[in-house]
Design a protein around this motif. Structure first.
Motif, PDB file in Angstrom:
ATOM      1  N   THR A   1       0.849  -1.186   0.000  1.00  0.00           N
ATOM      2  CA  THR A   1       0.000   0.000   0.000  1.00  0.00           C
ATOM      3  C   THR A   1       0.888   1.241   0.000  1.00  0.00           C
ATOM      4  OG1 THR A   1      -1.697   1.231   1.209  1.00  0.00           O
ATOM      5  CG2 THR A   1      -0.131  -0.018   2.524  1.00  0.00           C
ATOM      6  N   LEU A   2       0.338   2.362  -0.417  1.00  0.00           N
ATOM      7  CA  LEU A   2       1.055   3.642  -0.391  1.00  0.00           C
ATOM      8  C   LEU A   2       0.456   4.589   0.636  1.00  0.00           C
ATOM      9  CD1 LEU A   2       1.504   4.325  -4.235  1.00  0.00           C
ATOM     10  CD2 LEU A   2       3.127   3.250  -2.667  1.00  0.00           C
ATOM     11  N   ASP A   3      -0.458   4.081   1.457  1.00  0.00           N
ATOM     12  CA  ASP A   3      -1.164   4.946   2.408  1.00  0.00           C
ATOM     13  C   ASP A   3      -0.215   5.643   3.376  1.00  0.00           C
ATOM     14  OD1 ASP A   3      -3.461   4.130   1.194  1.00  0.00           O
ATOM     15  OD2 ASP A   3      -4.060   2.725   2.767  1.00  0.00           O
ATOM     16  N   TYR A   4       0.901   4.989   3.685  1.00  0.00           N
ATOM     17  CA  TYR A   4       1.841   5.558   4.650  1.00  0.00           C
ATOM     18  C   TYR A   4       2.571   6.792   4.103  1.00  0.00           C
ATOM     19  CZ  TYR A   4       1.129   1.283   7.359  1.00  0.00           C
ATOM     20  OH  TYR A   4       0.561   0.256   8.084  1.00  0.00           O
ATOM     21  N   LEU A   5       2.432   7.046   2.821  1.00  0.00           N
ATOM     22  CA  LEU A   5       3.053   8.235   2.231  1.00  0.00           C
ATOM     23  C   LEU A   5       2.232   9.503   2.462  1.00  0.00           C
ATOM     24  CD1 LEU A   5       4.385   7.051  -1.254  1.00  0.00           C
ATOM     25  CD2 LEU A   5       5.741   7.858   0.678  1.00  0.00           C
ATOM     26  N   VAL A   6       0.961   9.330   2.746  1.00  0.00           N
ATOM     27  CA  VAL A   6       0.080  10.491   2.893  1.00  0.00           C
ATOM     28  C   VAL A   6       0.558  11.356   4.064  1.00  0.00           C
ATOM     29  CG1 VAL A   6      -2.273  11.260   3.339  1.00  0.00           C
ATOM     30  CG2 VAL A   6      -1.857   9.272   1.871  1.00  0.00           C
ATOM     31  N   ASN A   7       0.662  12.660   3.784  1.00  0.00           N
ATOM     32  CA  ASN A   7       1.144  13.683   4.722  1.00  0.00           C
ATOM     33  C   ASN A   7       2.660  13.674   4.907  1.00  0.00           C
ATOM     34  OD1 ASN A   7      -1.371  14.895   5.292  1.00  0.00           O
ATOM     35  ND2 ASN A   7      -1.852  13.263   6.753  1.00  0.00           N
ATOM     36  N   LYS A   8       3.366  12.840   4.152  1.00  0.00           N
ATOM     37  CA  LYS A   8       4.828  12.871   4.160  1.00  0.00           C
ATOM     38  C   LYS A   8       5.316  13.828   3.065  1.00  0.00           C
ATOM     39  CE  LYS A   8       5.600   9.468   7.185  1.00  0.00           C
ATOM     40  NZ  LYS A   8       4.219   9.098   7.512  1.00  0.00           N
ATOM     41  N   TYR A   9       6.484  14.421   3.310  1.00  0.00           N
ATOM     42  CA  TYR A   9       7.133  15.228   2.282  1.00  0.00           C
ATOM     43  C   TYR A   9       8.080  14.325   1.500  1.00  0.00           C
ATOM     44  CZ  TYR A   9       5.288  19.542   4.230  1.00  0.00           C
ATOM     45  OH  TYR A   9       4.443  20.533   4.649  1.00  0.00           O
ATOM     46  N   VAL A  10       7.925  14.323   0.182  1.00  0.00           N
ATOM     47  CA  VAL A  10       8.730  13.464  -0.668  1.00  0.00           C
ATOM     48  C   VAL A  10       9.627  14.307  -1.569  1.00  0.00           C
ATOM     49  CG1 VAL A  10       7.063  11.566  -0.658  1.00  0.00           C
ATOM     50  CG2 VAL A  10       6.896  13.335  -2.421  1.00  0.00           C
ATOM     51  N   HIS A  11      10.765  13.730  -1.914  1.00  0.00           N
ATOM     52  CA  HIS A  11      11.714  14.363  -2.836  1.00  0.00           C
ATOM     53  C   HIS A  11      11.674  13.557  -4.126  1.00  0.00           C
ATOM     54  CE1 HIS A  11      16.230  15.151  -3.859  1.00  0.00           C
ATOM     55  NE2 HIS A  11      15.420  15.916  -4.588  1.00  0.00           N
ATOM     56  N   LEU A  12      11.145  14.162  -5.165  1.00  0.00           N
ATOM     57  CA  LEU A  12      11.009  13.434  -6.428  1.00  0.00           C
ATOM     58  C   LEU A  12      11.058  14.395  -7.603  1.00  0.00           C
ATOM     59  CD1 LEU A  12       7.885  14.186  -7.261  1.00  0.00           C
ATOM     60  CD2 LEU A  12       7.318  12.248  -5.820  1.00  0.00           C
ATOM     61  N   TRP A  13      11.204  13.808  -8.777  1.00  0.00           N
ATOM     62  CA  TRP A  13      11.198  14.590 -10.012  1.00  0.00           C
ATOM     63  C   TRP A  13      10.005  14.150 -10.851  1.00  0.00           C
ATOM     64  CZ3 TRP A  13      14.312  18.640 -10.348  1.00  0.00           C
ATOM     65  CH2 TRP A  13      15.468  18.662  -9.559  1.00  0.00           C
ATOM     66  N   VAL A  14       9.237  15.122 -11.309  1.00  0.00           N
ATOM     67  CA  VAL A  14       8.091  14.818 -12.163  1.00  0.00           C
ATOM     68  C   VAL A  14       8.246  15.548 -13.496  1.00  0.00           C
ATOM     69  CG1 VAL A  14       6.528  14.400 -10.231  1.00  0.00           C
ATOM     70  CG2 VAL A  14       6.713  16.697 -11.199  1.00  0.00           C
ATOM     71  N   GLU A  15       7.639  14.986 -14.500  1.00  0.00           N
ATOM     72  CA  GLU A  15       7.732  15.559 -15.850  1.00  0.00           C
ATOM     73  C   GLU A  15       6.371  15.469 -16.514  1.00  0.00           C
ATOM     74  OE1 GLU A  15       9.919  13.813 -19.607  1.00  0.00           O
ATOM     75  OE2 GLU A  15      11.397  14.753 -18.259  1.00  0.00           O
ATOM     76  N   LYS A  16       5.967  16.544 -17.141  1.00  0.00           N
ATOM     77  CA  LYS A  16       4.662  16.560 -17.796  1.00  0.00           C
ATOM     78  C   LYS A  16       4.759  15.948 -19.192  1.00  0.00           C
ATOM     79  CE  LYS A  16       0.620  19.475 -18.588  1.00  0.00           C
ATOM     80  NZ  LYS A  16       0.035  20.844 -18.491  1.00  0.00           N
ATOM     81  N   ASN A  17       3.800  15.075 -19.510  1.00  0.00           N
ATOM     82  CA  ASN A  17       3.718  14.507 -20.849  1.00  0.00           C
ATOM     83  C   ASN A  17       2.268  14.616 -21.337  1.00  0.00           C
ATOM     84  OD1 ASN A  17       2.249  12.357 -19.664  1.00  0.00           O
ATOM     85  ND2 ASN A  17       4.135  11.178 -19.340  1.00  0.00           N
ATOM     86  N   GLU A  18       1.958  13.969 -22.445  1.00  0.00           N
ATOM     87  CA  GLU A  18       0.618  14.108 -23.020  1.00  0.00           C
ATOM     88  C   GLU A  18      -0.471  13.497 -22.146  1.00  0.00           C
ATOM     89  OE1 GLU A  18       0.086  11.564 -26.560  1.00  0.00           O
ATOM     90  OE2 GLU A  18       2.074  10.735 -26.109  1.00  0.00           O
ATOM     91  N   TYR A  19      -0.090  12.649 -21.178  1.00  0.00           N
ATOM     92  CA  TYR A  19      -1.079  11.991 -20.329  1.00  0.00           C
ATOM     93  C   TYR A  19      -1.229  12.654 -18.956  1.00  0.00           C
ATOM     94  CZ  TYR A  19      -0.240   8.404 -23.835  1.00  0.00           C
ATOM     95  OH  TYR A  19      -0.101   7.730 -25.027  1.00  0.00           O
ATOM     96  N   GLY A  20      -0.338  13.596 -18.645  1.00  0.00           N
ATOM     97  CA  GLY A  20      -0.367  14.231 -17.334  1.00  0.00           C
ATOM     98  C   GLY A  20       1.039  14.342 -16.771  1.00  0.00           C
ATOM     99  N   TYR A  21       1.177  14.120 -15.479  1.00  0.00           N
ATOM    100  CA  TYR A  21       2.490  14.221 -14.838  1.00  0.00           C
ATOM    101  C   TYR A  21       3.015  12.832 -14.503  1.00  0.00           C
ATOM    102  CZ  TYR A  21       1.922  19.248 -14.442  1.00  0.00           C
ATOM    103  OH  TYR A  21       1.763  20.572 -14.727  1.00  0.00           O
ATOM    104  N   GLU A  22       4.265  12.591 -14.893  1.00  0.00           N
ATOM    105  CA  GLU A  22       4.894  11.300 -14.658  1.00  0.00           C
ATOM    106  C   GLU A  22       6.001  11.444 -13.617  1.00  0.00           C
ATOM    107  OE1 GLU A  22       7.469   7.875 -17.064  1.00  0.00           O
ATOM    108  OE2 GLU A  22       6.900   9.748 -18.054  1.00  0.00           O
ATOM    109  N   ILE A  23       6.047  10.534 -12.647  1.00  0.00           N
ATOM    110  CA  ILE A  23       7.137  10.498 -11.680  1.00  0.00           C
ATOM    111  C   ILE A  23       8.346   9.861 -12.364  1.00  0.00           C
ATOM    112  CG2 ILE A  23       7.923   9.608  -9.448  1.00  0.00           C
ATOM    113  CD1 ILE A  23       4.973   9.479  -8.604  1.00  0.00           C
ATOM    114  N   LYS A  24       9.362  10.638 -12.602  1.00  0.00           N
ATOM    115  CA  LYS A  24      10.557  10.133 -13.283  1.00  0.00           C
ATOM    116  C   LYS A  24      11.504   9.440 -12.314  1.00  0.00           C
ATOM    117  CE  LYS A  24      11.142  10.657 -17.023  1.00  0.00           C
ATOM    118  NZ  LYS A  24      10.675   9.869 -18.187  1.00  0.00           N
TER     119      LYS A  24
END
Length: 239
Positions: free
Chosen positions: A57-80
């Motif tokens: 599950t990813l529920d434990y991520l809610v309310n956490k601050y994450v360090h990530l890179w995202v990139e916009k493509n034709e479908y929306g935002y992708e976590i790179k």
């Protein structure tokens, strides 16, 4: 886009039989990543490993601050790529590990604390809250430096480290006359460092390399260093 966010929602879907992770960032943007298929990719994918470690599950991520890179493509935002699933916990781990010794990190904790309106010191640094109030952090190009703020003038500080480097080490020349060994001294983010590379005979490929700190933030200064800094201070007072 920036590179840190608060996760405000998380969901897992299975479009066309392929596992998909989606995170809502700062309450308004959804970004997604397809789970890796190869075993080797799964091993090094932080989000997938987090998913496994928390009962799929990813529920434990809610309310956490994450360090990530995202990139916009034709479908929306992708976590790179995802570098930290919990910036605050990861940074605290570094504080405890180094126990007052200086260190640098690429976790954008300086930007996070600045966004949370932590007060800035006159030099632009931020003092951490108890029990770490004897430590400051400062943004140095792409990295964040953490160092002690409770040392007197007899220790290496951000202010005097560069002065010492410029006077004692900047013009260092390797006089070893060994064509297969090269030593250099440089000013790193929080230390004056010496690096040595040993090559295969007659400058072939690198056989080994080593690096150590000559003087780092928080180290006690030598008498020679103290005398030099005292002379500089006297010149400033005369002016």
């Amino acid at each position: 886009m920036k590179n840190f966010y608060r996760v405000t929602a998380a969901k897992i879907s299975n479009p066309k039989g392929h596992l998909k992770f989606s995170l809502q960032l700062d309450g308004n943007t959804w970004a997604s990543m397809l789970a890796p298929n190869k075993a080797s990719d799964k091993e090094y994918n932080r989000l997938y490993q987090f998913y496994l470690a928390h009962n799929r599950t990813l529920d434990y991520l809610v309310n956490k601050y994450v360090h990530l890179w995202v990139e916009k493509n034709e479908y929306g935002y992708e976590i790179k790529s995802l570098h930290s699933c919990d910036m605050v916990a990861d940074f605290k781990g570094l504080l405890d590990k180094h126990d007052g010794e200086p260190f640098d990190t690429f976790i954008p904790i300086y930007e996070l604390l600045k966004a949370k309106r932590y007060p800035l010191n006159p030099d632009g640094s931020i003092t951490l809250r108890p029990p770490y109030s004897n430590l400051d952090i400062y943004r140095e190009r792409e990295a964040v430096i953490c160092y002690r703020n409770d040392l007197n003038e007899g220790y290496a500080t951000r202010e005097n480290l560069k002065l010492i480097y410029d006077h004692f080490y900047a013009n260092y020349k390797d006089d070893d006359n060994n064509p297969d060994r090269v030593t250099s001294i440089f000013l790193g983010r929080f230390a004056i460092r010496e690096t040595t590379k040993r090559y295969h005979k007659t400058m072939g490929g690198v056989e080994s390399s080593s690096c150590f700190d000559i003087l780092k933030l928080g180290d006690k200064l030598s008498d020679e260093h103290l005398k030099f800094l005292s002379e500089i201070q006297q010149l400033i007072e005369v002016k």
